[in-house]
Motif scaffolding. Sequence first.
Motif, PDB file in Angstrom:
ATOM      1  N   ASN A  52       0.869  -1.181   0.000  1.00 18.46           N
ATOM      2  CA  ASN A  52       0.000   0.000   0.000  1.00 18.46           C
ATOM      3  C   ASN A  52       0.904   1.229   0.000  1.00 18.46           C
ATOM      4  OD1 ASN A  52      -2.311  -1.571   0.195  1.00 18.46           O
ATOM      5  ND2 ASN A  52      -2.653  -1.166   2.361  1.00 18.46           N
ATOM      6  N   SER A  54      -0.258   4.829   0.075  1.00 22.75           N
ATOM      7  CA  SER A  54      -1.202   5.947   0.094  1.00 22.75           C
ATOM      8  C   SER A  54      -0.499   7.300   0.120  1.00 22.75           C
ATOM      9  CB  SER A  54      -2.153   5.838   1.289  1.00 22.75           C
ATOM     10  OG  SER A  54      -1.477   6.065   2.501  1.00 22.75           O
ATOM     11  N   ARG A  58      -1.991  10.772  -1.216  1.00 17.06           N
ATOM     12  CA  ARG A  58      -2.050  11.937  -0.327  1.00 17.06           C
ATOM     13  C   ARG A  58      -1.218  13.108  -0.842  1.00 17.06           C
ATOM     14  NH1 ARG A  58      -3.317   9.741   5.367  1.00 17.06           N
ATOM     15  NH2 ARG A  58      -3.663   7.544   4.963  1.00 17.06           N
ATOM     16  N   HIS A  92      -4.014   4.320  -3.748  1.00 17.77           N
ATOM     17  CA  HIS A  92      -5.328   4.848  -3.357  1.00 17.77           C
ATOM     18  C   HIS A  92      -5.515   4.920  -1.841  1.00 17.77           C
ATOM     19  CE1 HIS A  92      -5.928   2.551  -7.227  1.00 17.77           C
ATOM     20  NE2 HIS A  92      -6.068   3.819  -7.585  1.00 17.77           N
ATOM     21  N   HIS A  93      -6.504   5.701  -1.457  1.00 18.56           N
ATOM     22  CA  HIS A  93      -6.978   5.722  -0.068  1.00 18.56           C
ATOM     23  C   HIS A  93      -8.461   6.080  -0.101  1.00 18.56           C
ATOM     24  CE1 HIS A  93      -7.452   6.650   4.188  1.00 18.56           C
ATOM     25  NE2 HIS A  93      -6.352   5.940   4.369  1.00 18.56           N
ATOM     26  N   ALA A  97      -7.115  11.311   0.338  1.00 15.72           N
ATOM     27  CA  ALA A  97      -6.315  11.327  -0.877  1.00 15.72           C
ATOM     28  C   ALA A  97      -6.791  12.433  -1.804  1.00 15.72           C
ATOM     29  CB  ALA A  97      -6.414   9.972  -1.582  1.00 15.72           C
ATOM     30  N   TYR A 101      -6.969   9.796  -6.649  1.00 10.82           N
ATOM     31  CA  TYR A 101      -6.651   8.578  -5.892  1.00 10.82           C
ATOM     32  C   TYR A 101      -7.659   8.273  -4.791  1.00 10.82           C
ATOM     33  CZ  TYR A 101      -2.094   9.058  -8.148  1.00 10.82           C
ATOM     34  OH  TYR A 101      -1.084   9.162  -9.066  1.00 10.82           O
ATOM     35  N   ARG A 108      -6.134  -2.018  -2.548  1.00 13.23           N
ATOM     36  CA  ARG A 108      -5.589  -1.622  -1.243  1.00 13.23           C
ATOM     37  C   ARG A 108      -5.862  -2.715  -0.213  1.00 13.23           C
ATOM     38  NH1 ARG A 108      -3.612   2.487   1.613  1.00 13.23           N
ATOM     39  NH2 ARG A 108      -4.216   2.666   3.791  1.00 13.23           N
TER      40      ARG A 108
END
Length: 185
Positions: A52, A54, A58, A92-93, A97, A101, A108
Motif C-alpha cells: 500500500n 497511500s 495523499r 489509493h486511499h 487522498a 486517488y 488496497r
Amino acid sequence: MKYKAVFLDRDGVINHDHAYVHKIEEFEFIDGVFEACQRFIDQGYKIVVVTNQSGIGRGYYDEAQFKVLTDWMCAQFLENNVEIHGVYFCPHHPKQAQPKYLMDCNCRKPHPGMLLQAIEAHDIDPTQSIMVGDKGSDMKAAKAAGVAIKVLVRSGQTFDEKDMLAADLVCESLSGVPDLVLKDA
C-alpha cells in the motif's frame, strides 16, 4: 506449471517503516532480508512485493518518485542474488487522498487485488504460497487471495490480538521466517 511465491509487504518487512518512505536515503533495509529471500528462492519460491502506498494518493510523493525508489530497491536485491518478480502497489486511499486517488479500490490491502494480479501474472499457486506482512491488513488480503501461510512480523510494530489471530505464525522479522516455514531449512 504453477509456481509458489513469497509475497512481501514493503514498509516494515523489507525496510524500516519511517512513514511514507520514498527517497533512497530514507530507505533502510531490515537485517537479514536478502538472506531470507535467498533461502526462499533456493526452495523454488518467487519473490513478489505487494505494498500500500497511500503517500502517493495523499500527495507526499508521486508515482515517478516511487518508481525510482522501487527500481533502486530491486537493484539492491539483484546485487544480493535475489530477483523480485514483481512489485505491485496501491496508491489509493478511501478517505484521505487527492481526487484522482480517492477511492475504495480492490487493490488496497486488506482487499486482495494486488495479490490476485500477481497470482494471475506469474502463474502462482496461492495454496503453496506465503504472505509476510507487518499488519492485520496484510493477513486479511492474503486470506482473501487464498494464500496458504500468513506470517505476521513484528519489525517494531505493536499489534492487537485480532491482527495476531489473523496470522498463522508470528515472527520478529523476515529473517526468522524461513526457519518457521521451510521444510529443508
